[in-house]
Motif scaffolding. Structure first.
Motif, PDB file in Angstrom:
ATOM      1  N   PHE A  37      -2.474   3.681  -2.433  1.00 16.47           N
ATOM      2  CA  PHE A  37      -1.739   2.665  -3.173  1.00 16.47           C
ATOM      3  C   PHE A  37      -1.481   1.480  -2.249  1.00 16.47           C
ATOM      4  O   PHE A  37      -0.978   1.647  -1.131  1.00 16.47           O
ATOM      5  N   TYR A  38      -1.836   0.296  -2.704  1.00 15.13           N
ATOM      6  CA  TYR A  38      -1.638  -0.907  -1.905  1.00 15.13           C
ATOM      7  C   TYR A  38      -0.361  -1.615  -2.338  1.00 15.13           C
ATOM      8  O   TYR A  38      -0.306  -2.224  -3.398  1.00 15.13           O
ATOM      9  N   ALA A  39       0.668  -1.515  -1.474  1.00 15.00           N
ATOM     10  CA  ALA A  39       1.910  -2.241  -1.731  1.00 15.00           C
ATOM     11  C   ALA A  39       1.671  -3.739  -1.579  1.00 15.00           C
ATOM     12  O   ALA A  39       2.273  -4.547  -2.290  1.00 15.00           O
ATOM     13  N   LEU A  40       0.815  -4.101  -0.616  1.00 16.31           N
ATOM     14  CA  LEU A  40       0.374  -5.485  -0.411  1.00 16.31           C
ATOM     15  C   LEU A  40      -1.134  -5.483  -0.259  1.00 16.31           C
ATOM     16  O   LEU A  40      -1.708  -4.579   0.356  1.00 16.31           O
ATOM     17  N   LEU A  41      -1.792  -6.518  -0.784  1.00 15.90           N
ATOM     18  CA  LEU A  41      -3.251  -6.568  -0.722  1.00 15.90           C
ATOM     19  C   LEU A  41      -3.710  -7.988  -0.409  1.00 15.90           C
ATOM     20  O   LEU A  41      -3.590  -8.900  -1.234  1.00 15.90           O
ATOM     21  N   VAL A 256      -1.817  -3.139 -13.913  1.00 15.40           N
ATOM     22  CA  VAL A 256      -1.425  -3.536 -12.560  1.00 15.40           C
ATOM     23  C   VAL A 256      -1.489  -2.339 -11.621  1.00 15.40           C
ATOM     24  O   VAL A 256      -1.997  -2.438 -10.496  1.00 15.40           O
ATOM     25  N   ARG A 257      -0.965  -1.196 -12.069  1.00  9.39           N
ATOM     26  CA  ARG A 257      -0.959   0.010 -11.232  1.00  9.39           C
ATOM     27  C   ARG A 257      -2.370   0.419 -10.840  1.00  9.39           C
ATOM     28  O   ARG A 257      -2.650   0.725  -9.678  1.00  9.39           O
ATOM     29  N   LYS A 258      -3.283   0.394 -11.802  1.00  6.56           N
ATOM     30  CA  LYS A 258      -4.662   0.777 -11.525  1.00  6.56           C
ATOM     31  C   LYS A 258      -5.329  -0.191 -10.569  1.00  6.56           C
ATOM     32  O   LYS A 258      -6.169   0.211  -9.749  1.00  6.56           O
ATOM     33  N   SER A 259      -4.959  -1.459 -10.632  1.00  4.92           N
ATOM     34  CA  SER A 259      -5.563  -2.456  -9.732  1.00  4.92           C
ATOM     35  C   SER A 259      -5.134  -2.251  -8.278  1.00  4.92           C
ATOM     36  O   SER A 259      -5.783  -2.744  -7.367  1.00  4.92           O
ATOM     37  N   ARG A 260      -4.033  -1.505  -8.075  1.00  2.00           N
ATOM     38  CA  ARG A 260      -3.517  -1.281  -6.715  1.00  2.00           C
ATOM     39  C   ARG A 260      -3.830   0.121  -6.187  1.00  2.00           C
ATOM     40  O   ARG A 260      -3.448   0.461  -5.071  1.00  2.00           O
ATOM     41  N   MET A 261      -4.511   0.945  -7.008  1.00  4.62           N
ATOM     42  CA  MET A 261      -4.894   2.301  -6.601  1.00  4.62           C
ATOM     43  C   MET A 261      -6.378   2.323  -6.286  1.00  4.62           C
ATOM     44  O   MET A 261      -7.208   1.879  -7.093  1.00  4.62           O
ATOM     45  N   ILE A 262      -6.723   2.818  -5.119  1.00  2.08           N
ATOM     46  CA  ILE A 262      -8.125   2.863  -4.687  1.00  2.08           C
ATOM     47  C   ILE A 262      -8.445   4.271  -4.181  1.00  2.08           C
ATOM     48  O   ILE A 262      -7.672   4.854  -3.417  1.00  2.08           O
ATOM     49  N   GLU A 263      -9.572   4.796  -4.608  1.00  2.91           N
ATOM     50  CA  GLU A 263     -10.003   6.115  -4.142  1.00  2.91           C
ATOM     51  C   GLU A 263     -10.342   6.060  -2.662  1.00  2.91           C
ATOM     52  O   GLU A 263     -10.843   5.053  -2.156  1.00  2.91           O
ATOM     53  N   ALA A 264     -10.057   7.178  -1.958  1.00  6.93           N
ATOM     54  CA  ALA A 264     -10.370   7.241  -0.517  1.00  6.93           C
ATOM     55  C   ALA A 264     -11.866   7.131  -0.293  1.00  6.93           C
ATOM     56  O   ALA A 264     -12.657   7.512  -1.135  1.00  6.93           O
TER      57      ALA A 264
END
Length: 264
Positions: A37-41, A256-264
């Motif tokens: 999860f990216y708190a900041l990007l 928004v949540r999905k845009s900040r979640m990235i698979e390892a």
């Protein structure tokens, strides 16, 4: 103009686990495991010496994460932060040890910042007077209300005279009289040419005190510029958001949540 803070391509990532076994898999897997999860990007902006910047954005946008990075409390995952001078964070829970008294916290904080005993003895009465928490100054901080914590934290930070002041919702608790006293002190700092980042949900305080606005929108910089130009755009967004139905709000938040979640 002389730069005081330069933030370049800063991101802050936290790993998300649903069970303890996933932590182990993340450690042993070559490419990692689970979602991040990216708190900041990819945050970038610059502050000049003497800037007073209101950091705006809805809850969960990353404002407090950014304030902690600027103050050196936590490191970014990637990107760089240049801070020219001493930075102090004022937040309700920041930097106070629960088991120590208010007076002991003053001494500890000053010692950590390199003040000698003589300087601490001279500063302590001034800090206690400004905090104005009475006999609680000799009680453990764990017995304090959030307002008293904020008073003590603010009093310590302003009296150590930092070059860069980061205020994260510290004036959102307590009485208006103390908030006004804090704003007066912040105006003194403004006149001295210090850089101030002011995070608050009080749009009125922002308009009154800040020259610039940094709008953080769900981990990204949405807008950055003069308060008079950015705040009307933010207020228009808030007005539009409030008019959404509950279903529309949930759909928006999920995107928004999905845009900040990235698979390892």
């Amino acid at each position: 103009m002389e730069k005081s803070v330069i933030v370049k391509n800063v991101s802050k990532k936290y790993k998300m686990y649903t069970r303890n076994s996933e932590k182990i898999l993340d450690l042993i897997s070559p490419k990692g495991y689970g979602k991040s999860f990216y708190a900041l990007l990819d945050i970038s902006f610059e502050a000049n010496k003497g800037d007073v910047i209101g950091v705006i954005g809805v809850n969960g946008s990353g404002k407090s994460t950014l304030s902690n990075i600027i103050a050196g409390i936590i490191p970014p995952t990637s990107g760089t932060v240049e801070v020219h001078g001493d930075a102090a964070l004022i937040a309700i829970q920041s930097g106070l040890k629960n088991e120590l008294t208010g007076r002991e916290n003053i001494e500890l904080k000053c010692l950590m910042l390199g003040f000698n005993k003589r300087q601490i003895v001279a500063l302590t009465p001034q800090i206690i007077e400004f905090a104005d928490i009475g006999d609680f100054i000799d009680q453990p901080v764990k017995t304090y209300s959030s307002g008293m914590r904020s008073r003590l934290g603010f009093a310590i930070s302003i009296h150590i005279d930092p070059d860069i002041l980061v205020i994260d919702e510290a004036l959102s608790v307590g009485d208006q009289t103390f908030a006004d006293k804090c704003l007066d002190k912040m105006n003194e700092f403004k006149e001295k040419g210090k850089t101030i980042f002011f995070i608050s949900h009080s749009i009125g305080q922002m308009k009154k005190f800040c020259q610039k606005a940094l709008w953080i929108q769900y981990g990204h910089v949405e807008q950055y510029g003069l308060m008079s130009e950015i705040m009307p755009q933010y207020e228009a967004f808030i007005k539009k958001y409030k008019k959404m139905s509950e279903e529309e709000k949930k759909a928006f938040q999920e995107r928004v949540r999905k845009s900040r979640m990235i698979e390892a």
